[in-house]
Design an enzyme around this catalytic site. Structure first.
Site, mmCIF file in Angstrom:
data_model
loop_
_atom_site.group_PDB
_atom_site.id
_atom_site.type_symbol
_atom_site.label_atom_id
_atom_site.label_comp_id
_atom_site.label_asym_id
_atom_site.label_seq_id
_atom_site.Cartn_x
_atom_site.Cartn_y
_atom_site.Cartn_z
ATOM 1 C CG HIS A 159 -2.056 -0.327 0.610
ATOM 2 N ND1 HIS A 159 -2.689 -1.415 1.784
ATOM 3 C CD2 HIS A 159 -3.302 0.341 0.195
ATOM 4 C CE1 HIS A 159 -3.484 -1.780 1.646
ATOM 5 N NE2 HIS A 159 -4.509 -0.006 0.794
ATOM 6 N NE ARG B 49 -2.923 -2.111 -11.276
ATOM 7 C CZ ARG B 49 -1.973 -1.342 -11.235
ATOM 8 N NH1 ARG B 49 -2.161 0.062 -11.395
ATOM 9 N NH2 ARG B 49 -0.642 -2.090 -11.850
ATOM 10 N NE ARG C 144 -6.267 -5.388 -14.079
ATOM 11 C CZ ARG C 144 -5.758 -4.825 -13.651
ATOM 12 N NH1 ARG C 144 -4.081 -4.962 -14.182
ATOM 13 N NH2 ARG C 144 -5.214 -4.313 -11.921
ATOM 14 C CD GLU D 53 -1.795 -9.112 -16.862
ATOM 15 O OE1 GLU D 53 -1.405 -8.568 -15.257
ATOM 16 O OE2 GLU D 53 -2.618 -10.103 -16.658
ATOM 17 C CG ASN E 84 3.920 -4.466 -12.189
ATOM 18 O OD1 ASN E 84 4.255 -4.479 -12.690
ATOM 19 N ND2 ASN E 84 2.689 -3.732 -12.093
ATOM 20 C CG ASP E 85 0.426 -10.400 -12.819
ATOM 21 O OD1 ASP E 85 0.670 -10.857 -11.422
ATOM 22 O OD2 ASP E 85 -0.711 -9.595 -12.673
ATOM 23 N NE ARG F 47 2.399 -7.697 -8.577
ATOM 24 C CZ ARG F 47 1.118 -6.920 -9.449
ATOM 25 N NH1 ARG F 47 0.626 -8.161 -10.805
ATOM 26 N NH2 ARG F 47 0.928 -6.177 -9.048
ATOM 27 C CB CYS G 112 -0.240 -0.455 -18.890
ATOM 28 S SG CYS G 112 -1.063 -2.684 -18.478
HETATM 29 C C1 PEP Z 1 1.035 -5.953 -14.759
HETATM 30 O O1 PEP Z 1 0.905 -7.009 -14.145
HETATM 31 O O2 PEP Z 1 2.023 -5.560 -15.232
HETATM 32 C C2 PEP Z 1 -0.133 -4.617 -14.101
HETATM 33 C C3 PEP Z 1 -0.228 -3.905 -14.832
HETATM 34 O O3 PEP Z 1 -1.212 -5.159 -13.599
HETATM 35 P P1 PEP Z 1 -1.241 -5.235 -11.573
HETATM 36 O O4 PEP Z 1 -0.632 -4.545 -12.002
HETATM 37 O O5 PEP Z 1 -2.118 -4.637 -11.237
HETATM 38 O O6 PEP Z 1 -1.512 -6.820 -11.853
HETATM 39 MG MG MG Z 2 -1.395 -7.599 -13.369
#
Ligand code: PEP
Ligand code: MG
Length: 586
Positions: free
Chosen positions: A189, A296, A332, A435, A458-459, A469, A506
């Protein structure tokens, strides 16, 4: 000097404001018989003040941020007014002669034992809310905890074990210059809050609350991850100089808000924003974003006590679209599961939640719910005044061709149903979030079925590297600049170009100068990031020519390890944009 995880770049020197773990030093003295009544009265006053705080916060957040974000305070009021809760505290005071703070400590211990035994993860996590209410109550009982940050002069560095949801929302309105937390990683957070507001922050510094007290001077270097408490005068003045450079740089960068996002050789770059709510959409506009590349939607659901129906969702999406630059929003669909669960969808405990029933997999199991969201999104493409908005829909965590075919068919069914209801139905481009490594491998066949691709790095990085992560223990593996990740990104971008399908990225790496240069070298021209990073990345772009980026990429792809890539890229950033060194980090 302490070293933690650098979560939000920049440097600040400020005065500590500590949010202690609740009962660092609970008063354990036994109350005399004749002070019990006074203690009950003291507790009652604290309860009234807490109720007034929560009510005021609810009003303030509802008017300044939004009703959904304010819902958490309503939940806290319910806990505060719960007769069983009050009875437990009073019983400890009366039967055990405990002072009110000690009584609260016992009650919290009782709830902690109860909640941790719960099967339901969502309910277990609601312990955070109980803790939050108890912290607030004890703040009104203990002078140390209730010290108002306003009494500390100068910029405040928040030092906390972890930041609680309500503190995050409430602090949003206050001048916080830096954040240090004992726990948490890049996606905690505190990290998300800090990054979205451009506040330097370091997390993962165990025991920092034992070495720092209110009013101490604290240096936070959110680029290197260093925290220094009460530095000597030389160190302090060196960091103050860096801080001045950081502030100056932010001002200079903010001024480029209206400059075009183009490379030094004039190639346009699309800089979009990632948002969770209307406030973020406004920040995106203020930072000069070209639109929203990732909204999101799960935050709307997470802050709502029951399922928001179609009309409620439509109103929320329209409010976001209206606040967004050029009314352009890529929405999304729900990405729940993993670490984000809501009670009304039902969720059994799983051994591997990130590899399990999450995201699109969960949405498929709730077709009615999923269809309602798709309907609200498709309808939101038409503004209330009848004009058309630039709305796109994208689906998270797509793994197979069957999945994307299935969502496409759902969107078509929704469109047909809406036309039959005589709604004006606009075309809404359909995209997939890349992802999952399997989708990267079979990207060519998936591209036949979608209008665009957004890379969720990120994923993608966590699944490619098999490294959670959110887990600081494996953060050395979860690295977007690792050679295998770079290879996969380059091949996905090339495949999209061959198929002439728009592609954007993203994930968090879009806002990191090193990654940005490499992605430009790969031919990517569209990026979506936390709004606060847009001015920085625009500046990097304006220092960079395409042939330069291609050369840097060629150099990086020859390297065999993540640390070699990072060293190489640190040199390249110093060479290309020496003014931005302070905001550059791995
Ligand atoms: C990602 O996975 O890169 C992404 C942008 O989605 P989130 O961070 O919400 O999983
Ligand atoms: Mg993601």
């Amino acid at each position: 000097m302490r070293k933690g995880i650098a979560v939000s770049p920049g440097v600040v020197v400020g005065k500590a404001y500590c949010i202690h773990d609740i009962f660092v030093n609970p008063k354990t003295r036994r109350l005399a018989e004749d002070s019990i009544f006074a203690e009950l009265r003291r507790y009652e006053i604290a309860r009234e003040r807490t109720a007034a705080d929560l009510h005021a916060l609810h009003q303030k957040v509802a008017s300044q941020v939004g009703a959904e974000q304010a819902a958490v305070f309503h939940a806290h009021e319910t806990i505060l007014h719960d007769p069983a809760f009050t009875a437990k505290v009073r019983a400890r005071i009366v039967d055990h002669h405990e002072a009110a703070p000690a009584a609260l400590e016992h009650v919290l211990a009782e709830y902690t034992a109860l909640f941790t035994r719960m099967e339901d993860e969502y309910l277990r996590e609601r312990l955070v809310d109980v803790r939050d209410v108890i912290i607030r109550l004890s703040g009104h009982l203990s002078p140390v905890l209730s010290q108002d940050p306003e009494t500390i002069s100068g910029p405040i560095v928040l030092v906390a074990s972890e930041l609680l949801p309500s503190q995050v929302v409430a602090l949003g309105q206050r001048e916080v210059a830096g954040i240090v937390t004992q726990s948490g990683g890049q996606t905690s957070h505190a990290a998300i809050l800090a990054r979205s507001r451009g506040i330097p922050a370091v997390s993962g510094v165990p025991g920092i609350l034992r070495t720092v007290k209110n009013g101490d001077t604290v240096v936070v270097d959110g680029s290197s991850g260093h925290v220094i408490v009460n530095p000597d005068s030389e160190t302090e003045s060196a960091y103050r100089k860096l801080q001045r450079e950081f502030v100056h740089l932010k001002d200079v960068l903010a001024e480029n808000r209206d400059l075009p996002a183009v490379t030094a050789d004039g190639v346009p770059i699309e800089l979009l924003a990632n948002i969770n709510n209307v406030e973020d959409a406004r920040a995106a506009a203020a930072m000069g974003a070209a639109g929203i590349g990732l909204f999101r939607t799960e935050y709307l659901f997470l802050t709502h006590s029951s399922v928001p129906d179609e009309e409620e969702q439509l109103a929320a999406y329209r409010a976001i679209i209206e606040a967004s630059p050029h009314n352009r929003v890529c929405i999304r669909t729900l990405d729940l599961g993993g670490d984000k669960t809501i009670p009304y969808l039902g969720h059994d405990r799983e051994a591997n939640p990130f590899m399990g029933w999450r995201s699109i997999r969960l949405s498929f199991e709730h077709p009615q719910f999923f269809t309602t969201q798709i309907r609200a999104i498709v309808r939101s493409a038409r503004n209330t005044d009848g004009s058309q908005a630039d709305v796109r829909i994208m689906f998270p965590m797509i793994t197979t061709l069957e999945e994307i075919r299935r969502v496409r068919a759902m969107v078509h069914r929704v469109r047909r149903a809406l036309s039959a209801e005589r709604e004006v139905v606009d075309s809404v481009p359909i995209g997939l979030m890349l992802e999952v490594p399997a989708a990267a491998v079979s990207i060519e066949s998936l591209l036949d079925v979608v209008d665009f691709v957004s890379i969720g790095s990120n994923d993608l990085v966590q699944y490619l590297m098999a490294a959670d992560r959110d887990n600081p223990k494996v953060s050395h593996l979860c690295q977007p600049l690792s050679p295998p990740v770079l290879k996969v990104l380059a091949s996905v971008i090339a495949a999209c170009h061959r198929a002439r399908k728009p592609v954007t990225l993203c994930g968090e790496m879009a806002g990191h100068p090193r990654a940005f240069v490499l992605l430009i070298g790969m031919g990517l021209r569209s990026f979506s990031m936390s709004p606060a990073f847009i001015p920085l990345i625009k500046d990097v772009a304006r220092h960079l020519t395409i042939p330069d980026a291609e050369d840097v990429l060629a150099g990086a792809l020859r390297l065999k390890t993540t640390s070699a890539v990072n060293r190489f890229m640190a040199d390249q950033i110093s060479r290309l944009a020496p003014n931005l060194r302070i905001l550059d980090s791995a």
